[in-house]
Scaffold this active site. Structure first.
Site, PDB file in Angstrom:
ATOM      1  N   ALA A   1      49.919  29.166  38.460  1.00 26.66           N
ATOM      2  CA  ALA A   1      50.138  28.958  37.013  1.00 26.66           C
ATOM      3  C   ALA A   1      50.693  30.452  36.388  1.00 26.66           C
ATOM      4  CB  ALA A   1      49.254  28.671  36.360  1.00 26.66           C
ATOM      5  N   HIS A   2      50.944  30.711  35.240  1.00 23.50           N
ATOM      6  CA  HIS A   2      51.240  31.739  34.504  1.00 23.50           C
ATOM      7  C   HIS A   2      50.191  32.915  34.299  1.00 23.50           C
ATOM      8  CE1 HIS A   2      49.919  29.504  30.407  1.00 23.50           C
ATOM      9  NE2 HIS A   2      49.051  29.428  31.547  1.00 23.50           N
TER      10      HIS A   2
END
Lengths: 336, 336, 336
Positions: C221-222
């Site tokens: 994920a980010h």
């Protein structure tokens, strides 16, 4: 714009998660967005952690940050027009100011709405209808006759309209394929993460309702309906014909079995397996998913199972000792 | 053709799952396929739920429905021939009536069998051999020298022949890559769902046997063998060198560790982790997977763990009370 | 080169996993690599299982095998040069001896380092920088301005730089998108498996450090940082802003929640859900993840939960009987 940990002089940063408040005092940012009236930070804490920079107060610091990021974001949209290296069917219909990149395929009778951007190497099948202001990233495949609304974002590698997993087992053990040619509909303002897959059914439809956001590597099976404004985190899987309500949140790597309903505003914990219908406004977790509070208490207890085993065995020994003792006494009494 | 919930006048529908029988009485369909002799519905139930439309009886209503769908399905296959915007190697061999879409790459020495359809933007590597009557969807990548049988369907984004995850840890902690160039074989009548990945090994082979059906986002590691007519639901993962038997069914999001065998006709429950070999004709569930009936009973009990804890603590207090009481009595007796 | 089970006369094989030693006596291979001083096999076992072929001894038979495979592997790299059917921006910078396949897109201002191979139909966005000696497989999408080091391998369908899953919920329940335009960095010697996805954040960066190896269908994920030489097995998921240390190993289908840290050299068991920070040099398993030894003991006990329930109920009955008995005695005594 920068995160609290990486911000340098000249940067604007924000704190919406109280966990990061301690980092405020040593930030090098020039300005920070904080909650008004302690939305992100309790009053006392925010006093204690007065940052060495300008403070911008907002009712909802995360939304304010989102708007600030949008102001400063330096995304360069691709040029408008149809790249000469694309393959757009003669009878496809393209809206004004579309952008079609190189090696994009647009099938016969397909429609791409105004201002929609299709990045290089995406494939739009025959008869697909895509609305206005959409962003279709590279390596996306939208299969024939799929319907995509307005302002939809499909990240790289998303597949819309692949065949549902439907077979009828024959007497000789082989699997007869049930053709999967029915509708798949992605409504307005939906965003779907990289390499997620949305299957179409044999009959009926698969539908993702307006405003729902889906993360990466999510699987939506045939005949599923996902309600409005629902959030599905990464690697979630929804089995066939299941109905997920509005404003539902499913955490990462959770799943729902086929042919059940998950009510509006339900929360499903990370890694959970929903095997039964879930009511509206409930929070379930576990495999199988149960009430979250029950699951939490049971989970804490789980690690103590070997201890339970010992304690039960001890109890059995102690009670056996007592029973023998009493039996001896009783005997002696009677013997008297 | 339509599902029982969406059917309108003029539609043919079906009920193969007893769960949907109650909807029969209010269907607007013009005809419904039902089990003969109550295959889908117990006799009484089907009487009670007599639908307001024509009834077609079939021994196996799901298979009958599958055949009816196939009759009415309006899938338009792409045109035969090789699109001028494709890149087919001069020495590639194409069978009669193949369809090669735009932006398809077919590598040196590759073979594509008669009537096989390759959708836009798929990549077929050098030396790949694909049989007859296959359907290779968009965004598929088949790496060099992979072997694909007849009547195989690869949905969009499938990867066949990527490198297995094989490294030898060196003394300095770095990982030496073990080249993964051995065989990967997809046998006849296999179907693989969107964005699933089938790795190849360093030595030996990865093999998916005839008639097996694999759903979306499934991971098959290097050196794995999957038997015939096996069903792997979405997001299943099989680790390296494991052997899955014939006619196995693995439910969604389940996984099997490396170097074990899962016997023929075994069932693996949703979200399970098979960490030990599994015998033929068994049904296992859980993390780690155990006998399904045992798992079910234990799972029901799981939520009561905090209650157990209380009951054990209570028992300990009660027994301590009894022990003290008896000890006092014994003392008194001796004291007499 | 062949696996122990498939080796034929003329083949070189190896045994690094003691599990396969029994197969040694009946191998048809012409030579086998074994551990020196019983690295793979205890002395006694290797005597008992003397193979009917030449033996090559190595301190680390798996590494020796890796090197032997590399000698014999017959991978044909694609031709050098830029395929005329590619779309390379006029201002893109290509190093010496690059190979750019057909239908590859290289965006404006992008850099591809010397000897890097880009397979057919990959997309390299504007401003992307790729180092030297990389291998970018088919159907990969690298979004704008992503940074990729030297000797990086991205397998087919990998997505680098897709938008993180970041939204701010508004008062009307809709989700305001937080633009995700910050950096994503893949350092030297990283390998990423087929169809894995690496998101970019709104601010800060997503970073995969040098020497880390990631298997298929993994979600990063980010804002995540993955340390050096870490191994992430297939279908692992790491939620936003989490930090994974150096030399960590995460087994298949495990996950880590957002905003936590997993220490250096930690091990995470298959299918585990890390919901709390994990210290260096620890081994955790379970949902939620706990100490591996504790989890193992508790898991073994899990199947016996229904038995515990019975035993507790029995204890309660037995103790009630004793309590009654004692109460009667006490009464009688007092009555005397």
């Amino acid at each position: 714009m920068s995160g609290i940990a990486h911000a340098r002089p000249g940067d604007l940063t924000f704190v919406a998660n109280a966990k990061y408040l301690p980092q405020l005092t040593r930030t090098r940012a020039s300005a920070v967005i904080l909650g008004a009236n302690g939305a992100a930070a309790p009053r006392a804490a925010s006093k204690a952690a007065r940052p060495p920079c300008a403070i911008l107060r907002a009712d909802d610091p995360y939304s304010a940050f989102a708007r600030a990021v949008a102001l400063f974001a330096h995304a360069r949209p691709p040029d408008k027009g149809v790249d000469p290296l694309s393959a757009v069917a003669a009878d496809a219909s393209l809206g004004v100011d579309v952008s079609i990149g190189p090696f994009v395929t647009v099938g016969a009778g397909a429609t791409v709405g105004a201002r929609t951007v299709v990045y290089p190497n995406a494939v739009i099948g025959p008869g697909v209808k895509i609305g206005e202001d959409c962003v279709i990233h590279s390596q996306v495949a939208i299969r024939d006759r799929a319907l995509v609304g307005n302002r939809v974002i499909l990240h790289d590698g998303v597949v819309v309209g692949s065949d549902g997993f439907g077979f009828a087992r024959q007497k000789d053990g082989t699997h007869l394929k049930i053709p999967q040619h029915a509708d798949v509909v992605i409504e307005d303002d939906v965003e779907i993460g990289a390499n997620s897959t949305i299957d179409r059914p044999a009959v009926g439809e698969t539908r993702i309702r307006a405003g729902t956001k889906i993360d990466n590597l999510v699987h939506i099976a045939h005949g599923v309906t996902i309600g409005c404004r629902t959030l599905l985190a990464a690697q979630v899987g929804i089995a066939g014909s299941t109905i997920i309500g509005d404003d539902v949140t499913m955490a990462g790597q959770s799943g729902v079995t086929g042919h059940v309903t998950v009510g509006d505003r339900a929360l499903v914990g990370a890694k959970s397996a929903v095997l039964q219908p879930v009511g509206a406004d409930t929070f379930v977790t576990g495999i199988p998913a149960i009430d979250h509070a029950d699951w939490r208490r049971a989970s804490v207890t789980f690690a103590r199972l070997p201890l339970f085993r010992k304690r039960i065995a001890q109890l059995e020994r102690r009670i056996a000792t007592l029973e023998e003792k009493l039996a001896r006494w009783q005997k002696r009494k009677k013997g008297r």
